[in-house]
Motif scaffolding. Structure first.
Motif, PDB file in Angstrom:
ATOM      1  N   SER A  11     -38.814  39.194 -97.969  1.00 26.65           N
ATOM      2  CA  SER A  11     -38.679  38.285 -99.108  1.00 26.65           C
ATOM      3  C   SER A  11     -37.837  38.856-100.247  1.00 26.65           C
ATOM      4  N   ALA A  12     -37.447  40.132-100.141  1.00 30.18           N
ATOM      5  CA  ALA A  12     -36.687  40.758-101.223  1.00 30.18           C
ATOM      6  C   ALA A  12     -35.292  40.149-101.323  1.00 30.18           C
ATOM      7  N   PRO A  13     -34.768  39.993-102.542  1.00 29.24           N
ATOM      8  CA  PRO A  13     -33.418  39.447-102.707  1.00 29.24           C
ATOM      9  C   PRO A  13     -32.367  40.439-102.208  1.00 29.24           C
ATOM     10  N   PRO A  14     -31.171  39.956-101.895  1.00 30.99           N
ATOM     11  CA  PRO A  14     -30.129  40.827-101.322  1.00 30.99           C
ATOM     12  C   PRO A  14     -29.811  42.037-102.185  1.00 30.99           C
ATOM     13  N   GLU A  15     -29.773  41.850-103.515  1.00 30.92           N
ATOM     14  CA  GLU A  15     -29.412  42.982-104.362  1.00 30.92           C
ATOM     15  C   GLU A  15     -30.458  44.085-104.321  1.00 30.92           C
ATOM     16  N   ALA A  16     -31.725  43.709-104.113  1.00 31.08           N
ATOM     17  CA  ALA A  16     -32.769  44.730-103.994  1.00 31.08           C
ATOM     18  C   ALA A  16     -32.629  45.494-102.687  1.00 31.08           C
ATOM     19  N   LEU A  64     -31.266  48.253-111.710  1.00 30.61           N
ATOM     20  CA  LEU A  64     -30.921  48.483-110.313  1.00 30.61           C
ATOM     21  C   LEU A  64     -29.938  49.638-110.139  1.00 30.61           C
ATOM     22  N   TRP A  65     -29.138  49.943-111.175  1.00 29.83           N
ATOM     23  CA  TRP A  65     -28.190  51.053-111.024  1.00 29.83           C
ATOM     24  C   TRP A  65     -28.293  52.105-112.133  1.00 29.83           C
ATOM     25  N   TRP A  66     -28.993  51.790-113.224  1.00 30.26           N
ATOM     26  CA  TRP A  66     -29.196  52.826-114.225  1.00 30.26           C
ATOM     27  C   TRP A  66     -30.245  53.808-113.701  1.00 30.26           C
ATOM     28  N   PRO A  67     -30.132  55.091-114.026  1.00 30.19           N
ATOM     29  CA  PRO A  67     -30.968  56.110-113.369  1.00 30.19           C
ATOM     30  C   PRO A  67     -32.445  55.966-113.701  1.00 30.19           C
ATOM     31  N   LYS A  68     -33.274  56.321-112.720  1.00 31.47           N
ATOM     32  CA  LYS A  68     -34.724  56.314-112.927  1.00 31.47           C
ATOM     33  C   LYS A  68     -35.137  57.422-113.888  1.00 31.47           C
ATOM     34  N   SER A  69     -34.418  58.538-113.858  1.00 31.63           N
ATOM     35  CA  SER A  69     -34.749  59.664-114.726  1.00 31.63           C
ATOM     36  C   SER A  69     -33.456  60.318-115.182  1.00 31.63           C
ATOM     37  N   GLY A  70     -33.570  61.112-116.218  1.00 32.18           N
ATOM     38  CA  GLY A  70     -32.399  61.809-116.743  1.00 32.18           C
ATOM     39  C   GLY A  70     -32.804  62.732-117.879  1.00 32.18           C
ATOM     40  N   ARG A  71     -31.818  63.156-118.643  1.00 34.67           N
ATOM     41  CA  ARG A  71     -32.090  64.006-119.800  1.00 34.67           C
ATOM     42  C   ARG A  71     -31.267  63.493-120.969  1.00 34.67           C
ATOM     43  N   GLY A  72     -31.955  63.269-122.075  1.00 34.89           N
ATOM     44  CA  GLY A  72     -31.289  62.741-123.248  1.00 34.89           C
ATOM     45  C   GLY A  72     -32.290  62.481-124.349  1.00 34.89           C
ATOM     46  N   PRO A  73     -31.875  61.783-125.411  1.00 40.49           N
ATOM     47  CA  PRO A  73     -32.798  61.502-126.524  1.00 40.49           C
ATOM     48  C   PRO A  73     -33.883  60.517-126.098  1.00 40.49           C
ATOM     49  N   CYS A  74     -35.119  60.868-126.344  1.00 40.45           N
ATOM     50  CA  CYS A  74     -36.241  59.970-126.081  1.00 40.45           C
ATOM     51  C   CYS A  74     -36.212  58.810-127.082  1.00 40.45           C
ATOM     52  N   ARG A  75     -36.525  57.614-126.611  1.00 43.02           N
ATOM     53  CA  ARG A  75     -36.497  56.452-127.493  1.00 43.02           C
ATOM     54  C   ARG A  75     -37.436  56.602-128.676  1.00 43.02           C
ATOM     55  N   GLN A 108     -29.846  45.969-101.087  1.00 43.91           N
ATOM     56  CA  GLN A 108     -28.687  46.842-101.242  1.00 43.91           C
ATOM     57  C   GLN A 108     -29.050  48.066-102.066  1.00 43.91           C
ATOM     58  N   GLU A 109     -29.812  47.864-103.128  1.00 44.27           N
ATOM     59  CA  GLU A 109     -30.210  48.981-103.967  1.00 44.27           C
ATOM     60  C   GLU A 109     -31.075  49.959-103.183  1.00 44.27           C
ATOM     61  N   PHE A 110     -31.952  49.451-102.345  1.00 47.51           N
ATOM     62  CA  PHE A 110     -32.817  50.326-101.540  1.00 47.51           C
ATOM     63  C   PHE A 110     -31.969  51.205-100.627  1.00 47.51           C
ATOM     64  N   THR A 111     -30.960  50.615-100.003  1.00 49.13           N
ATOM     65  CA  THR A 111     -30.078  51.384 -99.122  1.00 49.13           C
ATOM     66  C   THR A 111     -29.279  52.419 -99.903  1.00 49.13           C
ATOM     67  N   LEU A 112     -28.714  52.001-101.037  1.00 54.36           N
ATOM     68  CA  LEU A 112     -27.922  52.927-101.835  1.00 54.36           C
ATOM     69  C   LEU A 112     -28.781  54.044-102.403  1.00 54.36           C
ATOM     70  N   ARG A 113     -30.001  53.702-102.777  1.00 52.37           N
ATOM     71  CA  ARG A 113     -30.904  54.724-103.305  1.00 52.37           C
ATOM     72  C   ARG A 113     -31.198  55.767-102.229  1.00 52.37           C
ATOM     73  N   ARG A 114     -31.339  55.342-100.994  1.00 50.66           N
ATOM     74  CA  ARG A 114     -31.564  56.283 -99.894  1.00 50.66           C
ATOM     75  C   ARG A 114     -30.369  57.222 -99.727  1.00 50.66           C
ATOM     76  N   VAL A 115     -29.173  56.667 -99.799  1.00 49.32           N
ATOM     77  CA  VAL A 115     -27.974  57.500 -99.688  1.00 49.32           C
ATOM     78  C   VAL A 115     -27.920  58.518-100.815  1.00 49.32           C
ATOM     79  N   ASP A 124     -40.756  37.063-107.630  1.00 53.80           N
ATOM     80  CA  ASP A 124     -41.352  36.092-108.554  1.00 53.80           C
ATOM     81  C   ASP A 124     -40.317  35.556-109.525  1.00 53.80           C
ATOM     82  N   HIS A 125     -39.423  36.470-109.951  1.00 54.38           N
ATOM     83  CA  HIS A 125     -38.417  36.073-110.937  1.00 54.38           C
ATOM     84  C   HIS A 125     -37.467  35.023-110.365  1.00 54.38           C
ATOM     85  N   ASN A 126     -37.187  35.167-109.054  1.00 55.77           N
ATOM     86  CA  ASN A 126     -36.214  34.272-108.438  1.00 55.77           C
ATOM     87  C   ASN A 126     -36.848  33.011-107.853  1.00 55.77           C
ATOM     88  N   SER A 127     -38.185  32.937-107.862  1.00 54.57           N
ATOM     89  CA  SER A 127     -38.836  31.778-107.240  1.00 54.57           C
ATOM     90  C   SER A 127     -38.922  30.602-108.194  1.00 54.57           C
TER      91      SER A 127
END
Length: 566
Positions: free
Chosen positions: A289-294, A77-88, A296-303, A563-566
């Protein structure tokens, strides 16, 4: 907000680690990770969010990535979707994308080459399993254009069917060139064109080119069959779970005949894409149906999507940019009302035509004296709105940004006139002095913000949002204009209303074609389009107060969390 002292202490410690790192001082990975974990464990969110995210970005760049179950399994939820670094997988320092933990995989950061190899391995394994169970005779491998001519290992053609010749390398190049021509309207509307297209060949259907077109987190699938002369726009489905923030920009398939050469097929694709809302900014909300943290993440991602380009432009941490923005009373008010309220569901993408409408709406009609000197009729106001939008369209570039000075010079030109030759300044009479002064002030204010605070990308995003609110949803200049006009004409004629002259003696199709340039039609026609004067109170409506002007609504549904929270 009340923060306990421990939280403040931990925040100060983490910020100290972050500052030392960003100044180039040597900080061990274990210290960086400890700072991140202190914020996660101690600091109330959202106080520690931005610092925690920045530490996560740095850690990814060093190859430090959480395990799937760390941080309650929700670190993505807060680690970046993309970046630059060593590939796994290959260990090389490259541009990375985070892929999600589904179908037996773990969350992982991979470069494009390793992700491609991973997909190929999955495909080959699936093929082996299918062969073992006798459920297929061939598993299709996606070729590149250079090798596609040698990959037509398909089933033999049925007797009497038409067999298509295998394309040469030159043929594939021509297909790709034509496909880019057909998609010109989508590219202008902000979609990223792929560097390579997935290709396939079948003896009966012929060649096929396909790809996912992305604009921000929204996606639409493209399939082009040059031999059949069909371009298909299809909904996107994240079947692999690799794109947890994504949403589809379509609900249903659209197939456009494109066998015609030249611009006719290009116009047909633009018309279909426009009617589906693909050429305008996307409107998207989080599923109930999305949980609160999702949420919040959607709003923060927009910012972040709005202001990260500003931070890069200024070469400052985003927190510093946000602080400066919040201290600007006028800009803060724009963000609260236009971005946070009227445009709260508008995706933060760069859409040039929407940005042009944003300039027309918020630097001409609003925040100025234009409304105080409203012209005699709504038709005349509409004509001037169209003239303003035409000017702004000429000075909005998705790469270079908005040329505020040229817009100001054009709008303040004493010879600026409507198509019939009427000088715009003459329409406002003595009020033009105040109109000119306030419009100039608004344009100059945005120019300063653009050049000194926000940068061109963030400014384009803010104007795209500003041009995509309910205030402008019936204005000329958006991708859905022709579709809206078609609906008004169809409902009016179905209700027995007569088309305005001279189209009562011509045809609805001719009227629709002429409405592509509504400032060129007579006042009676434009008035008919806006209000349908002959309709009764409960009858069909023109563009004013009509549901047809409402843009398509999209939903981000994080089903895996539900699904995870149900």
């Amino acid at each position: 907000m009340h923060v306990h002292s421990a939280g403040v202490t931990e925040l100060a410690a983490a910020l100290g680690v972050l500052r030392r790192t960003e100044k180039g001082q040597s900080v061990a990975d274990i210290v960086l990770l400890a700072a991140h974990d202190l914020l996660y464990a101690q600091v109330p969110r959202p106080l520690g969010d931005s610092s925690m995210r920045r530490l996560a970005e740095i850690l990814v760049g060093r190859g430090v990535v959480p395990k799937p179950g760390d941080y309650d399994g929700k670190w993505w939820l807060w680690w970046p979707k993309s970046g630059r670094g060593p590939c796994r997988d290959c260990g090389k320092t490259r541009s990375l994308t985070r892929y999600s933990a589904r179908f037996g995989n773990e969350y992982r950061y991979l470069c494009a080459d390793c992700r491609s190899a991973e997909r190929q391995q999955v495909a080959e394994r699936a093929g082996e399993l299918l062969d073992m169970h006798g459920t297929r005779s061939r598993f299709p491998v996606v070729p590149t254009p250079a090798s596609a001519a040698s990959t037509h290992l398909t089933e033999p053609a049925p007797a009497g069917s038409t067999v298509v010749s295998s394309p040469s390398d030159h043929d594939w190049d021509l297909y790709v060139t034509r496909l880019h021509e057909l998609l010109a309207a989508l590219e202008w509307a902000g979609y990223d064109m792929p560097e390579e297209w997935e290709t396939d060949f079948d003896l009966q259907a012929g060649a096929l080119l396909s790809a996912s077109l992305w604009r921000g987190d929204g996606c639409v699938e493209i399939e082009y069959s040059p031999n059949r002369g069909v371009l298909a726009l299809r909904p996107f489905e994240d079947v692999t779970g690799d794109w947890p923030e994504s949403y589809s920009l379509l609900k249903d398939d659209i197939e456009v005949p494109v066998a015609l050469s030249g611009q006719q097929a290009v116009a047909a694709v633009a018309d279909a894409a426009g009617e589906a809302g693909l050429l305008d900014a996307a409107h998207v909300h989080v599923a109930d149906s999305a949980p609160p943290e999702a949420k919040q993440e959607f709003t923060l991602r927009r910012v972040r999507r709005i202001f990260l380009p500003a931070a890069a432009f200024r070469q400052l941490p985003m927190t510093d940019v946000l602080r400066e923005v919040s201290e600007n009373e006028w800009l803060s008010a724009y963000l609260d009302w236009v971005v946070g309220m009227a445009g709260r569901d508008v995706a933060p993408d760069i859409v040039p035509d929407a940005a042009a409408l944003g300039v027309a709406a918020w630097c001409w009609r609003n925040n100025t004296a234009v409304e105080d000197h409203h012209l005699e009729t709504d038709v005349l106001m509409a004509r001037v709105n169209i003239a303003v939008t035409r000017i702004t369209q000429q000075h909005v570039c998705p790469i270079e940004g908005i040329d505020w000075a040229s817009i100001r010079d054009a709008l303040m030109d004493p010879q600026w006139a409507l198509p019939d030759g009427t000088l715009v300044r003459s329409l406002f009479g003595p009020g033009w002095t105040e109109v000119a002064s306030t419009v100039t002030a608004e344009l100059d204010r945005w120019r300063r913000l653009d050049h000194e605070v926000l940068g061109p990308e963030t400014t384009l995003i803010l104007m795209s949002i500003g041009g995509s609110t309910s205030y402008t949803d019936s204005w000329w200049g958006q991708g859905r204009w022709r579709a809206m006009c078609r609906r008004v004409i169809d409902t009016a004629t179905a209700a027995g209303l007569v088309l305005p002259a001279p189209y009562d003696q011509r045809s609805p199709d001719i009227l629709l074609a002429d409405l592509d340039a509504p400032d060129q039609v007579p006042d009676t026609v434009l008035d008919w389009l806006i209000d349908l004067p002959e309709a009764d109170h409960d009858g069909p409506r023109g563009l004013r107060m009509n549901d047809v002007t409402r843009p398509p609504q999209h939903c981000w549904d994080p089903y895996w969390l539900t699904d995870h929270n149900s």
